[in-house]
Design a protein around this motif. Structure first.
Motif, PDB file in Angstrom:
ATOM      1  N   SER A 228       0.478  -1.127  -0.091  1.00  0.00           N
ATOM      2  CA  SER A 228       0.333   0.065  -0.026  1.00  0.00           C
ATOM      3  C   SER A 228       0.633   1.112  -0.196  1.00  0.00           C
ATOM      4  O   SER A 228       0.131   1.984  -0.730  1.00  0.00           O
ATOM      5  N   ILE A 229       2.344   1.396   0.456  1.00  0.00           N
ATOM      6  CA  ILE A 229       2.467   2.380   1.215  1.00  0.00           C
ATOM      7  C   ILE A 229       3.815   2.958  -0.997  1.00  0.00           C
ATOM      8  O   ILE A 229       3.327   3.577  -1.686  1.00  0.00           O
ATOM      9  N   TYR A 230       3.362   1.434  -1.819  1.00  0.00           N
ATOM     10  CA  TYR A 230       4.351   1.197  -2.926  1.00  0.00           C
ATOM     11  C   TYR A 230       2.890   2.045  -3.389  1.00  0.00           C
ATOM     12  O   TYR A 230       3.426   2.938  -4.364  1.00  0.00           O
ATOM     13  N   ASN A 231       2.217   1.536  -3.748  1.00  0.00           N
ATOM     14  CA  ASN A 231       0.790   1.961  -4.220  1.00  0.00           C
ATOM     15  C   ASN A 231       0.671   3.480  -4.148  1.00  0.00           C
ATOM     16  O   ASN A 231      -0.219   4.463  -5.110  1.00  0.00           O
ATOM     17  N   ALA A 242      10.893   0.267  -6.400  1.00  0.00           N
ATOM     18  CA  ALA A 242      10.323  -1.049  -5.169  1.00  0.00           C
ATOM     19  C   ALA A 242      11.825  -1.857  -4.472  1.00  0.00           C
ATOM     20  O   ALA A 242      12.241  -2.383  -5.717  1.00  0.00           O
ATOM     21  N   TYR A 243      12.518  -1.851  -3.493  1.00  0.00           N
ATOM     22  CA  TYR A 243      13.257  -3.538  -3.241  1.00  0.00           C
ATOM     23  C   TYR A 243      13.622  -3.655  -2.541  1.00  0.00           C
ATOM     24  O   TYR A 243      12.621  -3.377  -0.690  1.00  0.00           O
ATOM     25  N   THR A 244      13.854  -5.045  -1.640  1.00  0.00           N
ATOM     26  CA  THR A 244      14.157  -5.819  -0.255  1.00  0.00           C
ATOM     27  C   THR A 244      15.453  -6.523  -0.139  1.00  0.00           C
ATOM     28  O   THR A 244      16.246  -6.275  -0.588  1.00  0.00           O
ATOM     29  N   ALA A 245      15.407  -6.210   1.007  1.00  0.00           N
ATOM     30  CA  ALA A 245      17.041  -7.506   1.729  1.00  0.00           C
ATOM     31  C   ALA A 245      15.763  -8.059   2.545  1.00  0.00           C
ATOM     32  O   ALA A 245      15.335  -7.356   3.960  1.00  0.00           O
ATOM     33  N   HIS A 246      16.895  -9.049   3.294  1.00  0.00           N
ATOM     34  CA  HIS A 246      16.457  -9.881   4.252  1.00  0.00           C
ATOM     35  C   HIS A 246      17.398  -9.404   5.247  1.00  0.00           C
ATOM     36  O   HIS A 246      18.698  -8.999   5.299  1.00  0.00           O
ATOM     37  N   VAL A 247      16.733  -9.378   6.689  1.00  0.00           N
ATOM     38  CA  VAL A 247      17.780  -8.469   7.784  1.00  0.00           C
ATOM     39  C   VAL A 247      17.305  -9.550   8.912  1.00  0.00           C
ATOM     40  O   VAL A 247      16.114  -9.779   9.566  1.00  0.00           O
ATOM     41  N   PRO A 248      18.320  -9.817   9.735  1.00  0.00           N
ATOM     42  CA  PRO A 248      18.079 -11.428   9.992  1.00  0.00           C
ATOM     43  C   PRO A 248      17.514 -10.623  11.469  1.00  0.00           C
ATOM     44  O   PRO A 248      16.541 -11.875  12.229  1.00  0.00           O
ATOM     45  N   SER A 249      17.665  -9.272  12.526  1.00  0.00           N
ATOM     46  CA  SER A 249      17.458  -9.544  13.532  1.00  0.00           C
ATOM     47  C   SER A 249      16.049  -8.870  13.011  1.00  0.00           C
ATOM     48  O   SER A 249      14.619  -8.968  14.147  1.00  0.00           O
ATOM     49  N   SER A 293      20.016  -7.677  -7.164  1.00  0.00           N
ATOM     50  CA  SER A 293      19.503  -8.145  -7.004  1.00  0.00           C
ATOM     51  C   SER A 293      18.155  -7.791  -5.622  1.00  0.00           C
ATOM     52  O   SER A 293      16.808  -8.390  -5.847  1.00  0.00           O
ATOM     53  N   ALA A 294      18.632  -6.457  -5.206  1.00  0.00           N
ATOM     54  CA  ALA A 294      17.250  -6.886  -4.069  1.00  0.00           C
ATOM     55  C   ALA A 294      16.320  -5.526  -5.099  1.00  0.00           C
ATOM     56  O   ALA A 294      14.976  -6.127  -4.119  1.00  0.00           O
ATOM     57  N   SER A 295      16.066  -5.502  -5.867  1.00  0.00           N
ATOM     58  CA  SER A 295      14.907  -4.860  -6.732  1.00  0.00           C
ATOM     59  C   SER A 295      14.602  -5.887  -7.471  1.00  0.00           C
ATOM     60  O   SER A 295      12.936  -5.400  -8.623  1.00  0.00           O
ATOM     61  N   THR A 296      15.149  -7.047  -7.782  1.00  0.00           N
ATOM     62  CA  THR A 296      14.462  -8.030  -8.393  1.00  0.00           C
ATOM     63  C   THR A 296      13.788  -9.066  -7.660  1.00  0.00           C
ATOM     64  O   THR A 296      14.252  -9.281  -7.307  1.00  0.00           O
ATOM     65  N   LEU A 297      12.235  -7.784  -7.356  1.00  0.00           N
ATOM     66  CA  LEU A 297      11.225  -8.919  -6.720  1.00  0.00           C
ATOM     67  C   LEU A 297      11.000 -10.637  -7.146  1.00  0.00           C
ATOM     68  O   LEU A 297      10.494 -10.456  -8.350  1.00  0.00           O
ATOM     69  N   ASN A 298      10.484 -11.708  -5.885  1.00  0.00           N
ATOM     70  CA  ASN A 298       9.881 -12.398  -6.719  1.00  0.00           C
ATOM     71  C   ASN A 298       8.271 -12.353  -6.919  1.00  0.00           C
ATOM     72  O   ASN A 298       7.910 -11.273  -7.079  1.00  0.00           O
ATOM     73  N   LYS A 299       8.234 -13.585  -8.090  1.00  0.00           N
ATOM     74  CA  LYS A 299       6.642 -13.254  -8.358  1.00  0.00           C
ATOM     75  C   LYS A 299       5.551 -13.002  -7.984  1.00  0.00           C
ATOM     76  O   LYS A 299       4.984 -11.723  -8.079  1.00  0.00           O
ATOM     77  N   THR A 300       6.287 -13.653  -6.446  1.00  0.00           N
ATOM     78  CA  THR A 300       4.849 -12.870  -5.412  1.00  0.00           C
ATOM     79  C   THR A 300       4.660 -11.792  -5.522  1.00  0.00           C
ATOM     80  O   THR A 300       3.378 -11.104  -5.234  1.00  0.00           O
ATOM     81  N   ILE A 301       5.683 -11.555  -4.503  1.00  0.00           N
ATOM     82  CA  ILE A 301       5.818  -9.156  -4.556  1.00  0.00           C
ATOM     83  C   ILE A 301       5.295  -8.399  -5.351  1.00  0.00           C
ATOM     84  O   ILE A 301       4.697  -8.040  -5.797  1.00  0.00           O
ATOM     85  N   SER A 302       6.190  -9.300  -6.926  1.00  0.00           N
ATOM     86  CA  SER A 302       5.893  -8.428  -8.093  1.00  0.00           C
ATOM     87  C   SER A 302       4.049  -8.435  -8.334  1.00  0.00           C
ATOM     88  O   SER A 302       3.379  -7.364  -8.664  1.00  0.00           O
ATOM     89  N   LEU A 303       3.371  -9.657  -8.240  1.00  0.00           N
ATOM     90  CA  LEU A 303       2.030  -9.463  -8.838  1.00  0.00           C
ATOM     91  C   LEU A 303       1.319  -8.643  -6.963  1.00  0.00           C
ATOM     92  O   LEU A 303       0.185  -7.426  -7.377  1.00  0.00           O
ATOM     93  N   ALA A 304       1.675  -8.728  -6.535  1.00  0.00           N
ATOM     94  CA  ALA A 304       0.839  -7.719  -5.064  1.00  0.00           C
ATOM     95  C   ALA A 304       1.441  -6.195  -5.753  1.00  0.00           C
ATOM     96  O   ALA A 304       0.053  -5.802  -5.058  1.00  0.00           O
ATOM     97  N   LEU A 305       2.544  -5.218  -5.946  1.00  0.00           N
ATOM     98  CA  LEU A 305       2.553  -4.360  -6.113  1.00  0.00           C
ATOM     99  C   LEU A 305       1.779  -3.982  -7.758  1.00  0.00           C
ATOM    100  O   LEU A 305       1.408  -2.914  -6.732  1.00  0.00           O
ATOM    101  N   GLU A 306       1.558  -5.380  -8.524  1.00  0.00           N
ATOM    102  CA  GLU A 306       0.686  -4.444  -9.020  1.00  0.00           C
ATOM    103  C   GLU A 306      -0.209  -4.475  -9.285  1.00  0.00           C
ATOM    104  O   GLU A 306      -1.386  -3.722  -9.906  1.00  0.00           O
ATOM    105  N   LYS A 307      -1.068  -5.853  -8.188  1.00  0.00           N
ATOM    106  CA  LYS A 307      -2.670  -5.439  -8.140  1.00  0.00           C
ATOM    107  C   LYS A 307      -3.655  -4.335  -6.983  1.00  0.00           C
ATOM    108  O   LYS A 307      -4.483  -4.221  -6.619  1.00  0.00           O
TER     109      LYS A 307
END
Length: 330
Positions: A228-231, A242-249, A293-307
């Motif tokens: 929703s922030i993206y949209n 949009a881009y993402t990364a794993h933050v262990p903590s 890599s961070a800005s290459t989002l997986n299919k689930t996230i990409s579709l969610a942002l698009e929709k």
């Protein structure tokens, strides 16, 4: 000498500090109604409630010093560089010549630290609402001492919305280094379309870039606020990335969103060249390949942002699980 306080006390409805059967004290955060995240403590360095937020600074066995606000992990000493390098450097590297930056939040000083690594920077305004957070971060997070003492940094203790609106100058970069939006917290209005449209965008200089942390962005958590922030930003700016990364903590993948009326042009060799030319010292996490890599989002996230169709507003706000001080006092 570091002071250890009673760790049996619950500091908020979202977190618990308690010993186990081996007398090892643990921090426990309620991520959602059906999941908790916990890790062992050495001590509690600070614990209290300011005018705006519940605050805890914990010394943990795995992640070092950890800042917790309203029961939510904000930053951990061992891996905060992942979060802050991702928040700060892409926007500054995409900008042709960033000289002025306004940070909304950022009380611990890490965002300012990363910005001040850029040789082109002339002025950084850090505006945090909570003096108490800033004071104890200055005291305990010694990695940021140099940033707090830098003459280029102007520290303002005020509501970032009010401060940004009254400023006459414009900024090359505006950063949202804010706590997650929780009910009763001080930050949720800084994620709304009206704020982006009426206050943030008019305060950006030509070629200006806005970047914000955007909450959890994992397979199971991206619908909380990330999409929703993206949209919402798409309704205000021509170009949004949009881009993402794993933050262990954080026990999750995290999301950030950049927005501008100038296109984000990306070439791997060019970004690495800019890092080498512009940035003082060595980055620990981010380079061109990791950003790609961070800005290459997986299919689930990409579709969610698009929709995604929801637009974040004062009357249609989405919240992370948990409650802020104001909510619990009503």
């Amino acid at each position: 000498m570091e002071k250890t306080v009673d760790t049996h006390k619950n500091t908020s409805s979202n977190q618990t500090l308690h010993p186990n059967q081996n007398d090892c004290h643990w921090y426990e955060e309620i991520i959602d109604d059906d999941i908790k995240w916990s890790f062992a403590l050495n001590s509690v360095l600070h614990q209290g409630t300011s005018e705006y937020q519940d605050i805890a600074l914990l010394d943990t066995k795995r992640f070092g010093k950890v800042l917790v606000i309203d029961g939510k992990m904000q930053s951990a000493e061992r891996d905060e560089f992942i979060y802050h390098e991702c928040l700060i450097h892409p926007a500054l590297l995409f900008h042709p010549n960033p000289e002025t930056v306004f940070i909304m939040g950022g009380g611990e000083g890490s965002a300012a630290r990363e910005i001040l690594k850029h040789k082109t920077i002339e002025k950084v305004v850090m505006c945090d609402i909570d003096q108490e957070v800033v004071d104890f971060c200055k005291r305990f997070l010694t990695i940021n001492t140099e940033a707090f003492c830098d003459k280029k940094l102007e520290l303002v203790i005020k509501d970032a919305k009010v401060e940004l609106e009254k400023r006459e100058e414009k900024f090359d970069i505006i950063v949202g280094d804010l706590a997650d939006p929780v009910e009763g917290g001080p930050c949720y209005q800084l994620y709304t379309k009206s704020f982006y449209q009426n206050i943030v965008k008019p305060k950006l200089s030509p070629n200006g870039i806005f970047v914000t942390q955007a909450g959890p962005a994992g397979i199971f958590t991206h619908k909380e606020v990330f999409t929703s922030i993206y949209n919402t930003l798409k309704q205000v700016f021509k170009y949004v990335k949009a881009y993402t990364a794993h933050v262990p903590s954080f026990a999750d993948t995290w999301g950030w969103v950049m927005a501008s009326d100038q296109e984000f042009e990306f070439e791997v060799k060019e970004m690495d060249r800019k890092i080498e030319e512009r940035v003082k010292g060595e980055l620990l996490y981010l380079d061109a390949s990791s950003f790609l890599s961070a800005s290459t989002l997986n299919k689930t996230i990409s579709l969610a942002l698009e929709k995604e169709t929801e637009v974040y507003s004062e009357n249609n706000a989405k919240f992370i699980h948990g409650q802020g001080v104001a909510y619990r006092h009503t």
